[in-house]
Scaffold this motif. Structure first.
Motif, mmCIF file in Angstrom:
data_model
loop_
_atom_site.group_PDB
_atom_site.id
_atom_site.type_symbol
_atom_site.label_atom_id
_atom_site.label_comp_id
_atom_site.label_asym_id
_atom_site.label_seq_id
_atom_site.Cartn_x
_atom_site.Cartn_y
_atom_site.Cartn_z
ATOM 1 N N VAL A 98 0.825 -1.205 0.000
ATOM 2 C CA VAL A 98 0.000 0.000 0.000
ATOM 3 C C VAL A 98 0.865 1.263 0.000
ATOM 4 O O VAL A 98 0.441 2.321 -0.470
ATOM 5 C CB VAL A 98 -0.941 -0.005 1.235
ATOM 6 C CG1 VAL A 98 -1.643 1.331 1.409
ATOM 7 C CG2 VAL A 98 -1.961 -1.137 1.113
ATOM 8 N N TYR A 99 2.106 1.156 0.508
ATOM 9 C CA TYR A 99 2.901 2.339 0.797
ATOM 10 C C TYR A 99 4.051 2.556 -0.181
ATOM 11 O O TYR A 99 5.070 3.167 0.156
ATOM 12 C CB TYR A 99 3.424 2.246 2.239
ATOM 13 C CG TYR A 99 2.296 2.004 3.209
ATOM 14 C CD1 TYR A 99 1.417 3.025 3.549
ATOM 15 C CD2 TYR A 99 2.065 0.730 3.733
ATOM 16 C CE1 TYR A 99 0.344 2.797 4.404
ATOM 17 C CE2 TYR A 99 0.998 0.489 4.590
ATOM 18 C CZ TYR A 99 0.140 1.527 4.916
ATOM 19 O OH TYR A 99 -0.925 1.293 5.749
ATOM 20 N N GLY A 100 3.888 2.086 -1.409
ATOM 21 C CA GLY A 100 4.935 2.226 -2.412
ATOM 22 C C GLY A 100 5.315 3.657 -2.717
ATOM 23 O O GLY A 100 6.446 3.928 -3.134
ATOM 24 N N ASN A 101 4.409 4.603 -2.505
ATOM 25 C CA ASN A 101 4.736 6.007 -2.770
ATOM 26 C C ASN A 101 5.663 6.588 -1.707
ATOM 27 O O ASN A 101 6.259 7.647 -1.915
ATOM 28 C CB ASN A 101 3.451 6.849 -2.840
ATOM 29 C CG ASN A 101 2.637 6.530 -4.089
ATOM 30 O OD1 ASN A 101 3.192 6.164 -5.114
ATOM 31 N ND2 ASN A 101 1.327 6.672 -3.994
ATOM 32 N N GLU A 102 5.787 5.908 -0.556
ATOM 33 C CA GLU A 102 6.666 6.385 0.520
ATOM 34 C C GLU A 102 8.110 5.926 0.309
ATOM 35 O O GLU A 102 9.044 6.652 0.610
ATOM 36 C CB GLU A 102 6.159 5.896 1.874
ATOM 37 C CG GLU A 102 4.789 6.437 2.242
ATOM 38 C CD GLU A 102 4.334 5.939 3.603
ATOM 39 O OE1 GLU A 102 5.171 5.421 4.373
ATOM 40 O OE2 GLU A 102 3.121 6.050 3.899
ATOM 41 N N ASP A 103 8.273 4.694 -0.150
ATOM 42 C CA ASP A 103 9.602 4.130 -0.381
ATOM 43 C C ASP A 103 9.445 2.944 -1.330
ATOM 44 O O ASP A 103 8.567 2.094 -1.111
ATOM 45 C CB ASP A 103 10.229 3.670 0.933
ATOM 46 C CG ASP A 103 11.714 3.346 0.793
ATOM 47 O OD1 ASP A 103 12.041 2.371 0.060
ATOM 48 O OD2 ASP A 103 12.541 4.029 1.415
ATOM 49 N N PRO A 104 10.259 2.838 -2.379
ATOM 50 C CA PRO A 104 10.139 1.728 -3.322
ATOM 51 C C PRO A 104 10.277 0.344 -2.683
ATOM 52 O O PRO A 104 9.783 -0.640 -3.234
ATOM 53 C CB PRO A 104 11.273 1.990 -4.321
ATOM 54 C CG PRO A 104 11.500 3.462 -4.270
ATOM 55 C CD PRO A 104 11.268 3.829 -2.829
ATOM 56 N N MET A 105 10.923 0.262 -1.508
ATOM 57 C CA MET A 105 11.101 -1.039 -0.871
ATOM 58 C C MET A 105 9.769 -1.715 -0.569
ATOM 59 O O MET A 105 9.665 -2.945 -0.583
ATOM 60 C CB MET A 105 11.909 -0.890 0.417
ATOM 61 C CG MET A 105 12.296 -2.216 1.079
ATOM 62 S SD MET A 105 13.289 -3.283 -0.021
ATOM 63 C CE MET A 105 14.833 -2.383 -0.008
ATOM 64 N N TYR A 106 8.743 -0.906 -0.308
ATOM 65 C CA TYR A 106 7.433 -1.456 0.026
ATOM 66 C C TYR A 106 6.840 -2.301 -1.106
ATOM 67 O O TYR A 106 5.995 -3.162 -0.856
ATOM 68 C CB TYR A 106 6.459 -0.333 0.370
ATOM 69 C CG TYR A 106 6.653 0.285 1.731
ATOM 70 C CD1 TYR A 106 6.393 -0.431 2.891
ATOM 71 C CD2 TYR A 106 7.091 1.608 1.853
ATOM 72 C CE1 TYR A 106 6.565 0.143 4.146
ATOM 73 C CE2 TYR A 106 7.262 2.191 3.106
ATOM 74 C CZ TYR A 106 6.995 1.454 4.247
ATOM 75 O OH TYR A 106 7.167 2.027 5.489
ATOM 76 N N ILE A 107 7.255 -2.032 -2.331
ATOM 77 C CA ILE A 107 6.645 -2.727 -3.465
ATOM 78 C C ILE A 107 7.620 -3.637 -4.208
ATOM 79 O O ILE A 107 7.310 -4.132 -5.288
ATOM 80 C CB ILE A 107 6.018 -1.725 -4.465
ATOM 81 C CG1 ILE A 107 7.049 -0.701 -4.962
ATOM 82 C CG2 ILE A 107 4.821 -1.023 -3.830
ATOM 83 C CD1 ILE A 107 6.542 0.194 -6.080
ATOM 84 N N LEU A 108 8.780 -3.880 -3.618
ATOM 85 C CA LEU A 108 9.752 -4.732 -4.301
ATOM 86 C C LEU A 108 9.192 -6.128 -4.544
ATOM 87 O O LEU A 108 9.422 -6.714 -5.606
ATOM 88 C CB LEU A 108 11.054 -4.810 -3.501
ATOM 89 C CG LEU A 108 12.174 -5.657 -4.115
ATOM 90 C CD1 LEU A 108 12.535 -5.172 -5.512
ATOM 91 C CD2 LEU A 108 13.403 -5.656 -3.197
ATOM 92 N N ASP A 109 8.465 -6.670 -3.564
ATOM 93 C CA ASP A 109 7.937 -8.019 -3.774
ATOM 94 C C ASP A 109 6.763 -8.057 -4.738
ATOM 95 O O ASP A 109 6.224 -9.119 -5.045
ATOM 96 C CB ASP A 109 7.569 -8.689 -2.438
ATOM 97 C CG ASP A 109 6.479 -7.949 -1.673
ATOM 98 O OD1 ASP A 109 5.817 -7.065 -2.251
ATOM 99 O OD2 ASP A 109 6.274 -8.273 -0.479
ATOM 100 N N ALA A 317 14.826 3.728 -6.750
ATOM 101 C CA ALA A 317 15.206 3.360 -5.385
ATOM 102 C C ALA A 317 16.525 4.011 -4.980
ATOM 103 O O ALA A 317 17.353 4.370 -5.823
ATOM 104 C CB ALA A 317 15.304 1.848 -5.262
ATOM 105 N N SER A 318 16.720 4.138 -3.668
ATOM 106 C CA SER A 318 17.966 4.676 -3.129
ATOM 107 C C SER A 318 19.090 3.651 -3.279
ATOM 108 O O SER A 318 18.818 2.450 -3.463
ATOM 109 C CB SER A 318 17.783 5.002 -1.647
ATOM 110 O OG SER A 318 17.603 3.800 -0.895
#
Length: 335
Positions: A98-109, A317-318
């Protein structure tokens, strides 16, 4: 204002007041925690969370009492993370995508075929864990455990043979990653919360889904679709999260109980998810749906989409996040 509305408002106020009191000072003889989840009681994730509550209360000898509100009954799923961070509740389970807009790590999977088996999903979780720990710590939260969703696929009204069958169809997805995937496959994709799916079908907002057999059963997908094409591309995750102040107020022994129970919850989820995928696919069939694996043409197209999305992910991503992906991919190559 109706009596029903007043009662609901008073209940919410009382719960919020109780949460604030629990956060205000050190743990007492019995500490009260309020937790929120977005899924119904018959969902394996809720059942696993209930078992976690039992383990914690038993392990703390009743010193920590946890009231768990499920099925969006206290806080909507997409708002749980914010409520935990603000201290409105002491903990809850969130859907990371749900939080991919905060940090790309949230949507890596959510990148198709990056981690498409349970073994790969576990290794990806291990690679992501230190990053998530730091991310949540900075936000005043503790991330303690994970749950994994079963294999996902497309719910449609007509058979799926090639990606041409997706062109222009209105589909519900649940994250920015699955939205990108669906768009690249030709869908007209809309992000909607779990609870809004039935109404979206009835109003014509959507005509297809991308989700698991578990969710398909939860929302009785057979009322609106006839085919479940399980492509096995994504095993996304939920996370068990606490308010950091509430967690820190507990005695060290009770903190250890929570973390040990969370480790067991994570391990148990992988086992329960495998069983739920098979069980719920059988329920779909029992209710008249045709369940099948993804056709080779669709799988091939999705792997190309996955490669494109992985490149796009790395571009946004960072360096620290990219290092997580690199570490995971290096481990995959050596196995």
């Amino acid at each position: 204002m109706s009596f029903t509305f007043k009662a609901a408002a008073l209940k919410a106020a009382a719960l919020a007041a109780g949460a604030c009191l629990a956060l205000a000072g050190p743990a007492t003889a019995q500490t009260q925690w309020i937790m929120a989840s977005g899924y119904p009681e018959n969902n394996f994730m809720t059942q696993n969370l209930r078992k976690w509550v039992e383990d914690v209360e038993k392990g703390t000898a009743g010193k920590l009492k946890i009231t768990l509100h499920t099925n969006d009954s206290l806080i909507k799923l997409d708002s749980i993370k914010g409520a935990i961070q603000r201290g409105q509740v002491q903990g809850g389970e969130i859907r990371l995508g749900v939080y991919g807009n905060e940090d790309p790590m949230y949507i890596l999977d959510g990148v198709p075929f990056l981690a498409s088996t349970y073994d790969e999903a576990w290794k990806l979780m291990e690679a992501q864990a230190p990053y998530f720990k730091g991310l949540f710590n900075k936000a005043g939260m503790v991330i303690a455990g994970y749950q994994v969703w079963p294999s996902q696929g497309f719910y449609t009204k007509t058979p799926v043979n090639t990606v041409d069958d997706f062109k222009g169809k209105k589909i519900r997805i649940y994250s920015t990653a699955t939205q990108r995937m669906a768009t690249l496959l030709g869908f007209n994709a809309t992000i909607l919360p779990f609870a809004e799916i039935p109404q979206a079908f009835s109003t014509g907002l959507i005509e297809a889904l991308f989700t698991s057999a578990q969710t398909g059963t939860d929302i009785q997908a057979w009322d609106n679709t006839r085919y479940f094409t399980d492509v096995g591309a994504i095993l996304s995750k939920n996370a068990l999260v606490f308010n950091k102040r509430a967690f820190s107020a507990l005695p060290p022994a009770d903190q250890k109980v929570l973390m040990d129970a969370s480790a067991a919850y994570t391990k148990r989820s992988w086992e329960m998810s495998k069983a739920a995928g098979d069980e719920k696919s059988a329920v779909l069939k029992k209710n008249g749906m045709t369940v099948s694996a993804g056709p080779p043409a669709v799988i091939g197209a999705m792997k190309k989409v996955g490669a494109t999305m992985a490149d796009e992910w790395k571009a946004t991503a960072s360096p620290a996040a990219v290092a997580v992906l690199t570490s995971y991919m290096s481990g995959q190559k050596t196995n």
